[in-house]
Design a protein around this motif. Structure first.
Motif, PDB file in Angstrom:
ATOM      1  N   CYS A 159      -0.140   3.318   0.223  1.00 37.76           N
ATOM      2  CA  CYS A 159      -1.153   3.356  -0.842  1.00 37.76           C
ATOM      3  C   CYS A 159      -2.348   4.153  -0.338  1.00 37.76           C
ATOM      4  O   CYS A 159      -2.974   3.794   0.658  1.00 37.76           O
ATOM      5  N   LYS A 160      -2.668   5.231  -1.015  1.00 38.92           N
ATOM      6  CA  LYS A 160      -3.760   6.100  -0.580  1.00 38.92           C
ATOM      7  C   LYS A 160      -5.086   5.747  -1.249  1.00 38.92           C
ATOM      8  O   LYS A 160      -6.140   5.904  -0.647  1.00 38.92           O
ATOM      9  N   TYR A 161      -5.023   5.302  -2.486  1.00 35.39           N
ATOM     10  CA  TYR A 161      -6.240   4.849  -3.155  1.00 35.39           C
ATOM     11  C   TYR A 161      -5.873   4.151  -4.459  1.00 35.39           C
ATOM     12  O   TYR A 161      -4.757   4.278  -4.967  1.00 35.39           O
ATOM     13  N   THR A 162      -6.837   3.385  -4.976  1.00 36.57           N
ATOM     14  CA  THR A 162      -6.688   2.728  -6.274  1.00 36.57           C
ATOM     15  C   THR A 162      -7.922   3.034  -7.103  1.00 36.57           C
ATOM     16  O   THR A 162      -9.055   2.893  -6.627  1.00 36.57           O
ATOM     17  N   THR A 163      -7.706   3.476  -8.333  1.00 37.64           N
ATOM     18  CA  THR A 163      -8.807   3.768  -9.242  1.00 37.64           C
ATOM     19  C   THR A 163      -8.843   2.721 -10.351  1.00 37.64           C
ATOM     20  O   THR A 163      -7.818   2.444 -10.979  1.00 37.64           O
ATOM     21  N   VAL A 164     -10.010   2.148 -10.576  1.00 36.11           N
ATOM     22  CA  VAL A 164     -10.215   1.191 -11.662  1.00 36.11           C
ATOM     23  C   VAL A 164     -11.127   1.839 -12.695  1.00 36.11           C
ATOM     24  O   VAL A 164     -12.244   2.263 -12.372  1.00 36.11           O
ATOM     25  N   SER A 165     -10.628   1.943 -13.928  1.00 34.73           N
ATOM     26  CA  SER A 165     -11.414   2.518 -15.025  1.00 34.73           C
ATOM     27  C   SER A 165     -11.769   1.419 -16.021  1.00 34.73           C
ATOM     28  O   SER A 165     -10.948   0.531 -16.288  1.00 34.73           O
ATOM     29  N   TYR A 166     -12.981   1.500 -16.582  1.00 36.73           N
ATOM     30  CA  TYR A 166     -13.458   0.424 -17.459  1.00 36.73           C
ATOM     31  C   TYR A 166     -14.536   0.963 -18.392  1.00 36.73           C
ATOM     32  O   TYR A 166     -15.042   2.083 -18.219  1.00 36.73           O
ATOM     33  N   THR A 167     -14.897   0.165 -19.376  1.00 34.00           N
ATOM     34  CA  THR A 167     -15.958   0.526 -20.315  1.00 34.00           C
ATOM     35  C   THR A 167     -17.292  -0.003 -19.805  1.00 34.00           C
ATOM     36  O   THR A 167     -17.407  -1.172 -19.428  1.00 34.00           O
ATOM     37  N   ILE A 198      -9.226  -3.523 -18.157  1.00 35.50           N
ATOM     38  CA  ILE A 198      -9.470  -2.452 -17.201  1.00 35.50           C
ATOM     39  C   ILE A 198      -8.151  -1.722 -16.964  1.00 35.50           C
ATOM     40  O   ILE A 198      -7.077  -2.278 -17.234  1.00 35.50           O
ATOM     41  N   ARG A 199      -8.224  -0.498 -16.501  1.00 34.66           N
ATOM     42  CA  ARG A 199      -7.020   0.271 -16.178  1.00 34.66           C
ATOM     43  C   ARG A 199      -6.967   0.461 -14.662  1.00 34.66           C
ATOM     44  O   ARG A 199      -7.903   0.970 -14.055  1.00 34.66           O
ATOM     45  N   VAL A 200      -5.855   0.025 -14.073  1.00 33.83           N
ATOM     46  CA  VAL A 200      -5.672   0.120 -12.624  1.00 33.83           C
ATOM     47  C   VAL A 200      -4.609   1.173 -12.344  1.00 33.83           C
ATOM     48  O   VAL A 200      -3.478   1.073 -12.826  1.00 33.83           O
ATOM     49  N   LYS A 201      -4.981   2.202 -11.579  1.00 35.48           N
ATOM     50  CA  LYS A 201      -4.057   3.280 -11.220  1.00 35.48           C
ATOM     51  C   LYS A 201      -4.025   3.395  -9.694  1.00 35.48           C
ATOM     52  O   LYS A 201      -5.047   3.639  -9.065  1.00 35.48           O
ATOM     53  N   THR A 202      -2.840   3.209  -9.141  1.00 36.91           N
ATOM     54  CA  THR A 202      -2.680   3.220  -7.691  1.00 36.91           C
ATOM     55  C   THR A 202      -1.854   4.426  -7.268  1.00 36.91           C
ATOM     56  O   THR A 202      -0.801   4.700  -7.844  1.00 36.91           O
ATOM     57  N   ALA A 203      -2.359   5.159  -6.270  1.00 34.05           N
ATOM     58  CA  ALA A 203      -1.694   6.364  -5.770  1.00 34.05           C
ATOM     59  C   ALA A 203      -0.945   6.043  -4.480  1.00 34.05           C
ATOM     60  O   ALA A 203      -1.500   5.418  -3.574  1.00 34.05           O
ATOM     61  N   TYR A 204       0.312   6.485  -4.432  1.00 32.16           N
ATOM     62  CA  TYR A 204       1.148   6.266  -3.251  1.00 32.16           C
ATOM     63  C   TYR A 204       1.681   7.601  -2.735  1.00 32.16           C
ATOM     64  O   TYR A 204       2.035   8.480  -3.525  1.00 32.16           O
ATOM     65  N   VAL A 205       1.732   7.739  -1.428  1.00 28.03           N
ATOM     66  CA  VAL A 205       2.426   8.859  -0.788  1.00 28.03           C
ATOM     67  C   VAL A 205       3.489   8.242   0.111  1.00 28.03           C
ATOM     68  O   VAL A 205       3.155   7.509   1.049  1.00 28.03           O
ATOM     69  N   PRO A 206       4.787   8.489  -0.150  1.00 29.34           N
ATOM     70  CA  PRO A 206       5.835   7.903   0.690  1.00 29.34           C
ATOM     71  C   PRO A 206       5.679   8.326   2.143  1.00 29.34           C
ATOM     72  O   PRO A 206       5.015   9.316   2.452  1.00 29.34           O
ATOM     73  N   VAL A 207       6.300   7.572   3.036  1.00 25.67           N
ATOM     74  CA  VAL A 207       6.251   7.896   4.462  1.00 25.67           C
ATOM     75  C   VAL A 207       6.738   9.330   4.673  1.00 25.67           C
ATOM     76  O   VAL A 207       7.818   9.711   4.205  1.00 25.67           O
ATOM     77  N   GLU A 216       0.558   2.625 -12.745  1.00 27.55           N
ATOM     78  CA  GLU A 216      -0.602   2.402 -13.612  1.00 27.55           C
ATOM     79  C   GLU A 216      -0.361   1.190 -14.499  1.00 27.55           C
ATOM     80  O   GLU A 216       0.759   0.926 -14.935  1.00 27.55           O
ATOM     81  N   GLN A 217      -1.432   0.442 -14.762  1.00 30.10           N
ATOM     82  CA  GLN A 217      -1.317  -0.752 -15.595  1.00 30.10           C
ATOM     83  C   GLN A 217      -2.659  -1.051 -16.258  1.00 30.10           C
ATOM     84  O   GLN A 217      -3.716  -0.888 -15.647  1.00 30.10           O
ATOM     85  N   VAL A 218      -2.593  -1.498 -17.514  1.00 33.72           N
ATOM     86  CA  VAL A 218      -3.782  -1.984 -18.207  1.00 33.72           C
ATOM     87  C   VAL A 218      -3.816  -3.504 -18.033  1.00 33.72           C
ATOM     88  O   VAL A 218      -2.863  -4.196 -18.405  1.00 33.72           O
ATOM     89  N   VAL A 219      -4.895  -4.000 -17.441  1.00 34.90           N
ATOM     90  CA  VAL A 219      -5.013  -5.431 -17.149  1.00 34.90           C
ATOM     91  C   VAL A 219      -6.024  -6.052 -18.107  1.00 34.90           C
ATOM     92  O   VAL A 219      -7.182  -5.617 -18.154  1.00 34.90           O
ATOM     93  N   PRO A 220      -5.610  -7.056 -18.894  1.00 36.33           N
ATOM     94  CA  PRO A 220      -6.562  -7.693 -19.810  1.00 36.33           C
ATOM     95  C   PRO A 220      -7.640  -8.458 -19.046  1.00 36.33           C
ATOM     96  O   PRO A 220      -7.391  -8.989 -17.957  1.00 36.33           O
ATOM     97  N   VAL A 221      -8.816  -8.522 -19.621  1.00 33.94           N
ATOM     98  CA  VAL A 221      -9.934  -9.229 -19.018  1.00 33.94           C
ATOM     99  C   VAL A 221     -10.277 -10.439 -19.878  1.00 33.94           C
ATOM    100  O   VAL A 221     -10.554 -10.295 -21.075  1.00 33.94           O
ATOM    101  N   ASN A 222     -10.194 -11.619 -19.287  1.00 32.63           N
ATOM    102  CA  ASN A 222     -10.662 -12.830 -19.956  1.00 32.63           C
ATOM    103  C   ASN A 222     -12.079 -13.078 -19.468  1.00 32.63           C
ATOM    104  O   ASN A 222     -12.295 -13.493 -18.328  1.00 32.63           O
ATOM    105  N   LEU A 223     -13.049 -12.821 -20.318  1.00 33.04           N
ATOM    106  CA  LEU A 223     -14.456 -12.867 -19.918  1.00 33.04           C
ATOM    107  C   LEU A 223     -14.929 -14.264 -19.542  1.00 33.04           C
ATOM    108  O   LEU A 223     -15.968 -14.420 -18.901  1.00 33.04           O
TER     109      LEU A 223
END
Length: 357
Positions: A159-167, A198-207, A216-223
Motif C-alpha cells: 500500500c503506497k497511499y490512501t486518499t480520503v475524499s469528503y464534502t 466519504i470516498r476511500v481510495k487506496t493505491a497498491y504497487v505489487p512487490v 476504491e469504496q464509498v463508506v457511509p457516515v453515521n453522524l
C-alpha cells in the motif's frame, strides 16, 4: 623386426578409431563448428498493468549485439539492442492478464545465439481481475465536536497511499492523502456537519511491480457515532433506590449503517445501562440499549441487545413523546424510551440527552 610389426599395428588401430569417431560426429559438423554466445543471468520479472518488465544481467561477452525475448512457445518475440550496461531492462507490453514464461536469448554480431533454454523466467501480467480483488484500507468513522474522526488500520508496504475524499463545510470537495502504512487517527476538521459519506481510495504497487493499482469504496457516515456525555432523568417505578447515574460517559457504537448500541464507559465498558443502586454504581442485567435511526437521523425504535425480551423478561421500547432525534448541527441526541418488565409493562423510563464530546 618384432617392434616394427607392433608399431604398424598400433598405427592401423589408431587410424581405424579416428575414422570411426569422425563418422559419428560428421552430421553435427556439416555447417562447421557451433559457437554459443554468453547467457543472461539473474533474471527477474516485474509485474505491471497489461505488461511486465524483464530485468537481467548480461554476459561479459563483448560481442553481444542484441537480445531477443520469446514467449508463448516462441510464437511471440521482442528484440532489444544490447547496451554496455551490466543490468539490462525491457518492458514487454500488450499482455493479457495471466502467467507467462519468457526466454531471453543473446546474439552476437555473427548471429550466434546463447545456449537454447539457458535463460528462462516466469512471471505475471496483472489487470482488472487482480485489481478487483484488492481491498481499500479499512477505516472506522466517528463524529466529535472537533470534526469527523478517522481511524485507519495498518496495511502492508504494498500500500503506497490512501486518499480520503469528503464534502467540506463550504460544499466543496476536500481530500487527505495518507502515506503512513501504520494505524493512525486523524480528524477532518473542515468536514460538513451533514456529511453522509466519504470516498476511500487506496493505491497498491505489487512487490517489484512497475504500475499502481487501486481499490476504491464509498463508506457511509453515521453522524451520531461518537463519544458522549449522557444527562437526563430515569425513574424505576418498582424500586425507588434505583436511580440514574448522570452525568454518564458513553459511546454510541455502530453495528450497522443505521444502528447504534449504547456502550457504558464508566461501569462495565460494555453494552449495559448504568444505574445507581442506593447511590452506588450498578447496571441492569441483560439490558443493553440499541437505537435504530433513519436517514433523517430520527430514532425510529429502541430495542434490547439481549433480546425482546431477554432471558429475565426485559425489553426496550421507544417513547414517542420524546424528540427522538440526533441533531448534526449541535451534535446532540435527545431520546425517550422505556425498559419494559415483564411483558409490555413500563418498569423504567429514560429521558436522556447525549452531548457529543
Amino acid at each position: 623386426m618384432k617392434n616394427t610389426i607392433y608399431t604398424l599395428l598400433l598405427t592401423a588401430v589408431g587410424l581405424s578409431a579416428c575414422t570411426k569417431m569422425n563418422h559419428e560426429y560428421a552430421p553435427y559438423l556439416t555447417n562447421g563448428e557451433i559457437f554459443y554466445t554468453g547467457i543472461s543471468t539473474n533474471l527477474e520479472v516485474h509485474p505491471g498493468r497489461g505488461r511486465v518488465e524483464l530485468q537481467f544481467t548480461r554476459s561479459q561477452d563483448p560481442n553481444i549485439t542484441k537480445f531477443v525475448i520469446y514467449w508463448n512457445s516462441r510464437s511471440k518475440q521482442l528484440e532489444l539492442p544490447a547496451t554496455s550496461n551490466v543490468i539490462q531492462k525491457v518492458v514487454v507490453p500488450g499482455l493479457s492478464e495471466g502467467d507467462y514464461t519468457f526466454e531471453i536469448v543473446a546474439y552476437d554480431k555473427a548471429g550466434n545465439p546463447s545456449t537454447p533454454g539457458s535463460a528462462i523466467v516466469a512471471g505475471s501480467s496483472l489487470g482488472q481481475t487482480f485489481e478487483n480483488n484488492l481491498l481499500p484500507r479499512r477505516v472506522s468513522i466517528s463524529n466529535s465536536q472537533s470534526g469527523i474522526q478517522l481511524d485507519l488500520v495498518s496495511v502492508d508496504t504494498t500500500c503506497k497511499y490512501t486518499t480520503v475524499s469528503y464534502t467540506t463545510t463550504s460544499g466543496s470537495t476536500g481530500s487527505v492523502k495518507y502515506m503512513d502504512v501504520n494505524a493512525l487517527t486523524d480528524t477532518l476538521k473542515n468536514a460538513s456537519p451533514a456529511l453522509s459519506s466519504i470516498r476511500v481510495k487506496t493505491a497498491y504497487v505489487p512487490v517489484n511491480g512497475i504500475d499502481t493499482f487501486y481499490a476504491e469504496q464509498v463508506v457511509p457516515v453515521n453522524l451520531a457515532v461518537g463519544k458522549y456525555t449522557c444527562t437526563g432523568q430515569m425513574t424505576d417505578y418498582t424500586n425507588a433506590s434505583l436511580t440514574g447515574a448522570y452525568p454518564w460517559n458513553v459511546t454510541l457504537r455502530p453495528t450497522t449503517a443505521t444502528q447504534l448500541e449504547l456502550v457504558d464507559n464508566d461501569q462495565t465498558n460494555d453494552v449495559f445501562h448504568k444505574i445507581l443502586s442506593g447511590g452506588s454504581g450498578s447496571y441492569y442485567g441483560q439490558f443493553g440499549v440499541v437505537f435504530n435511526l433513519n436517514s433523517n437521523h430520527q430514532v425510529v425504535s429502541v430495542i434490547n441487545k439481549y433480546g425482546q425480551p431477554s432471558g429475565n423478561g426485559r425489553s426496550a421500547e421507544l417513547d414517542p413523546s420524546g424528540i427522538n432525534k440526533f441533531d448534526p448541527a449541535t451534535r446532540t441526541l435527545k431520546v425517550k424510551y422505556w425498559m419494559n418488565q415483564p411483558g409490555a409493562t413500563h418498569r423504567t423510563s429514560f429521558d436522556e440527552i447525549f452531548t457529543m464530546k
